[in-house]
Structure formats: C-alpha cells, structure tokens
Design a protein around this motif. Sequence first.
Motif, PDB file in Angstrom:
ATOM      1  N   ASN A  24      48.934  16.802  74.072  1.00 23.55           N
ATOM      2  CA  ASN A  24      48.411  15.761  73.180  1.00 23.55           C
ATOM      3  C   ASN A  24      49.490  14.792  72.748  1.00 23.55           C
ATOM      4  O   ASN A  24      49.186  13.729  72.227  1.00 23.55           O
ATOM      5  CB  ASN A  24      47.753  16.393  71.950  1.00 23.55           C
ATOM      6  N   THR A  25      50.748  15.160  72.927  1.00 29.52           N
ATOM      7  CA  THR A  25      51.830  14.239  72.602  1.00 29.52           C
ATOM      8  C   THR A  25      51.988  13.205  73.711  1.00 29.52           C
ATOM      9  O   THR A  25      52.251  12.039  73.450  1.00 29.52           O
ATOM     10  CB  THR A  25      53.157  15.010  72.425  1.00 29.52           C
ATOM     11  N   ILE A  26      51.816  13.625  74.958  1.00 34.28           N
ATOM     12  CA  ILE A  26      51.985  12.728  76.096  1.00 34.28           C
ATOM     13  C   ILE A  26      50.771  11.816  76.248  1.00 34.28           C
ATOM     14  O   ILE A  26      50.895  10.599  76.282  1.00 34.28           O
ATOM     15  CB  ILE A  26      52.252  13.539  77.377  1.00 34.28           C
ATOM     16  N   ILE A  27      49.596  12.384  76.365  1.00 33.75           N
ATOM     17  CA  ILE A  27      48.343  11.618  76.355  1.00 33.75           C
ATOM     18  C   ILE A  27      47.721  11.905  75.000  1.00 33.75           C
ATOM     19  O   ILE A  27      47.238  12.994  74.740  1.00 33.75           O
ATOM     20  CB  ILE A  27      47.369  12.041  77.481  1.00 33.75           C
ATOM     21  N   GLY A  28      47.756  10.914  74.121  1.00 30.87           N
ATOM     22  CA  GLY A  28      47.313  11.110  72.750  1.00 30.87           C
ATOM     23  C   GLY A  28      45.820  11.310  72.628  1.00 30.87           C
ATOM     24  O   GLY A  28      45.054  11.172  73.588  1.00 30.87           O
ATOM     25  N   LYS A  29      45.410  11.617  71.422  1.00 27.55           N
ATOM     26  CA  LYS A  29      43.986  11.819  71.146  1.00 27.55           C
ATOM     27  C   LYS A  29      43.273  10.471  71.237  1.00 27.55           C
ATOM     28  O   LYS A  29      43.792   9.452  70.808  1.00 27.55           O
ATOM     29  CB  LYS A  29      43.807  12.428  69.761  1.00 27.55           C
ATOM     30  N   PRO A  30      42.066  10.465  71.816  1.00 29.91           N
ATOM     31  CA  PRO A  30      41.339   9.197  71.987  1.00 29.91           C
ATOM     32  C   PRO A  30      40.954   8.559  70.656  1.00 29.91           C
ATOM     33  O   PRO A  30      40.603   9.240  69.704  1.00 29.91           O
ATOM     34  CB  PRO A  30      40.089   9.592  72.772  1.00 29.91           C
ATOM     35  N   ILE A  31      41.036   7.236  70.646  1.00 29.63           N
ATOM     36  CA  ILE A  31      40.630   6.447  69.489  1.00 29.63           C
ATOM     37  C   ILE A  31      39.435   5.619  69.936  1.00 29.63           C
ATOM     38  O   ILE A  31      39.527   4.874  70.912  1.00 29.63           O
ATOM     39  CB  ILE A  31      41.773   5.516  69.032  1.00 29.63           C
ATOM     40  N   THR A  32      38.306   5.751  69.241  1.00 30.03           N
ATOM     41  CA  THR A  32      37.102   5.012  69.612  1.00 30.03           C
ATOM     42  C   THR A  32      36.846   3.936  68.570  1.00 30.03           C
ATOM     43  O   THR A  32      36.815   4.218  67.365  1.00 30.03           O
ATOM     44  CB  THR A  32      35.890   5.957  69.701  1.00 30.03           C
ATOM     45  N   THR A  33      36.666   2.690  69.041  1.00 28.95           N
ATOM     46  CA  THR A  33      36.406   1.578  68.138  1.00 28.95           C
ATOM     47  C   THR A  33      34.906   1.408  67.936  1.00 28.95           C
ATOM     48  O   THR A  33      34.094   2.064  68.600  1.00 28.95           O
ATOM     49  CB  THR A  33      37.006   0.275  68.691  1.00 28.95           C
ATOM     50  N   GLU A  34      34.527   0.515  67.044  1.00 34.14           N
ATOM     51  CA  GLU A  34      33.115   0.300  66.725  1.00 34.14           C
ATOM     52  C   GLU A  34      32.315  -0.224  67.908  1.00 34.14           C
ATOM     53  O   GLU A  34      31.137   0.073  68.051  1.00 34.14           O
ATOM     54  CB  GLU A  34      32.985  -0.676  65.555  1.00 34.14           C
ATOM     55  N   ASP A  35      32.970  -1.003  68.798  1.00 37.49           N
ATOM     56  CA  ASP A  35      32.244  -1.565  69.942  1.00 37.49           C
ATOM     57  C   ASP A  35      32.185  -0.606  71.134  1.00 37.49           C
ATOM     58  O   ASP A  35      31.728  -0.975  72.204  1.00 37.49           O
ATOM     59  CB  ASP A  35      32.851  -2.906  70.364  1.00 37.49           C
ATOM     60  N   GLY A  36      32.643   0.639  70.971  1.00 40.51           N
ATOM     61  CA  GLY A  36      32.563   1.630  72.036  1.00 40.51           C
ATOM     62  C   GLY A  36      33.780   1.698  72.934  1.00 40.51           C
ATOM     63  O   GLY A  36      33.799   2.466  73.893  1.00 40.51           O
ATOM     64  N   THR A  37      34.796   0.917  72.643  1.00 38.45           N
ATOM     65  CA  THR A  37      36.029   0.961  73.427  1.00 38.45           C
ATOM     66  C   THR A  37      36.811   2.212  73.055  1.00 38.45           C
ATOM     67  O   THR A  37      36.946   2.540  71.888  1.00 38.45           O
ATOM     68  CB  THR A  37      36.890  -0.288  73.146  1.00 38.45           C
ATOM     69  N   THR A  38      37.331   2.905  74.064  1.00 39.67           N
ATOM     70  CA  THR A  38      38.153   4.085  73.836  1.00 39.67           C
ATOM     71  C   THR A  38      39.591   3.758  74.218  1.00 39.67           C
ATOM     72  O   THR A  38      39.835   3.233  75.299  1.00 39.67           O
ATOM     73  CB  THR A  38      37.648   5.283  74.666  1.00 39.67           C
ATOM     74  N   ILE A  39      40.516   4.081  73.337  1.00 37.14           N
ATOM     75  CA  ILE A  39      41.938   3.803  73.557  1.00 37.14           C
ATOM     76  C   ILE A  39      42.694   5.126  73.577  1.00 37.14           C
ATOM     77  O   ILE A  39      42.560   5.938  72.658  1.00 37.14           O
ATOM     78  CB  ILE A  39      42.500   2.888  72.452  1.00 37.14           C
ATOM     79  N   LEU A  40      43.471   5.341  74.655  1.00 38.61           N
ATOM     80  CA  LEU A  40      44.284   6.546  74.787  1.00 38.61           C
ATOM     81  C   LEU A  40      45.753   6.153  74.806  1.00 38.61           C
ATOM     82  O   LEU A  40      46.200   5.476  75.730  1.00 38.61           O
ATOM     83  CB  LEU A  40      43.952   7.285  76.089  1.00 38.61           C
ATOM     84  N   PRO A  41      46.534   6.565  73.799  1.00 37.47           N
ATOM     85  CA  PRO A  41      47.966   6.277  73.836  1.00 37.47           C
ATOM     86  C   PRO A  41      48.690   7.179  74.841  1.00 37.47           C
ATOM     87  O   PRO A  41      48.348   8.347  74.986  1.00 37.47           O
ATOM     88  CB  PRO A  41      48.431   6.572  72.406  1.00 37.47           C
TER      89      PRO A  41
END
Length: 135
Positions: A24-41
């Motif tokens: 989870n440090t390398i591929i972070g936890k997913p962040i989901t925005t209001e418009d349905g976009t998912t961002i993975l750090p």
Amino acid sequence: MAEHPIQGLMNVTMEKIHQMVDSNTIIGKPITTEDGTTILPVSKVSFGFASGGTDFDGKNAANKDLFGGGSGAGVNIQPVAFLVVKDGCVRTIQLSDTSNTIDRALTMLPELVDKLASMVKKDEKKEEPAAPAEQ
C-alpha cells in the motif's frame, strides 16, 4: 541453542520496516472523486538496513555473556506518479520532469493512442452512408 541477542535486534528492526513499507506504500489506496474518477498514487520506496554487534570477552566469569550491538534502518518514500482511471480509460500523470525526450514520449503514448482512437471512431460515424430511400 539459545537465540543470539543480534537476532532480536534484527527481528525488531525488520518488523518496523515491514510496518512502514508494504504494497500500500508503493501503490497507494484508491481515491475516488465525486465524478467517479479513481486516482491511485504510485511511490518509489527505497530502504537500507544495518546491524552489528560484538561479544565481550571478559576475564571475569560474570562478564562472560556480555553483548553490545545495534541496528538501524532508513526509509525513503518518494511519490512519482498518479494513475487516473476515468470512464474506463487509464492515464499516467508523472510528477517528476524527465528531461529525456524518449521518456516523455513514452509517457504520452497511451494518451495519444486514446485520442487517435476516438478521432477514428468519430470519422467512421460520419462516413456511414445513409440508408437508401424506398420508392
């Protein structure tokens, strides 16, 4: 045979590193925005580990089992990119500015392919002939 004190030092240090650095440090936890976009750090993780010690040899029998030692570790976590998933398309946004032209071109390639594919689909829809009228 009894466990040597250096083994305890190494085990504690490695457990602490494991707590800090996992998948989870390398591929972070997913962040989901209001418009349905998912961002993975995405991060780059590097670490170093060292341990050492010595047994003291004393002339006194009471000092026979004396041990001195230590261990340590250093962890470096550097964010490098984000994966953005929106409407079934995945984009990579790099945080570091790569001065290498080839690296920049390879980074932009998936987005370019997506744009070309959408342009080709639009052109195909425009070129479809209209159905002939029945008389």
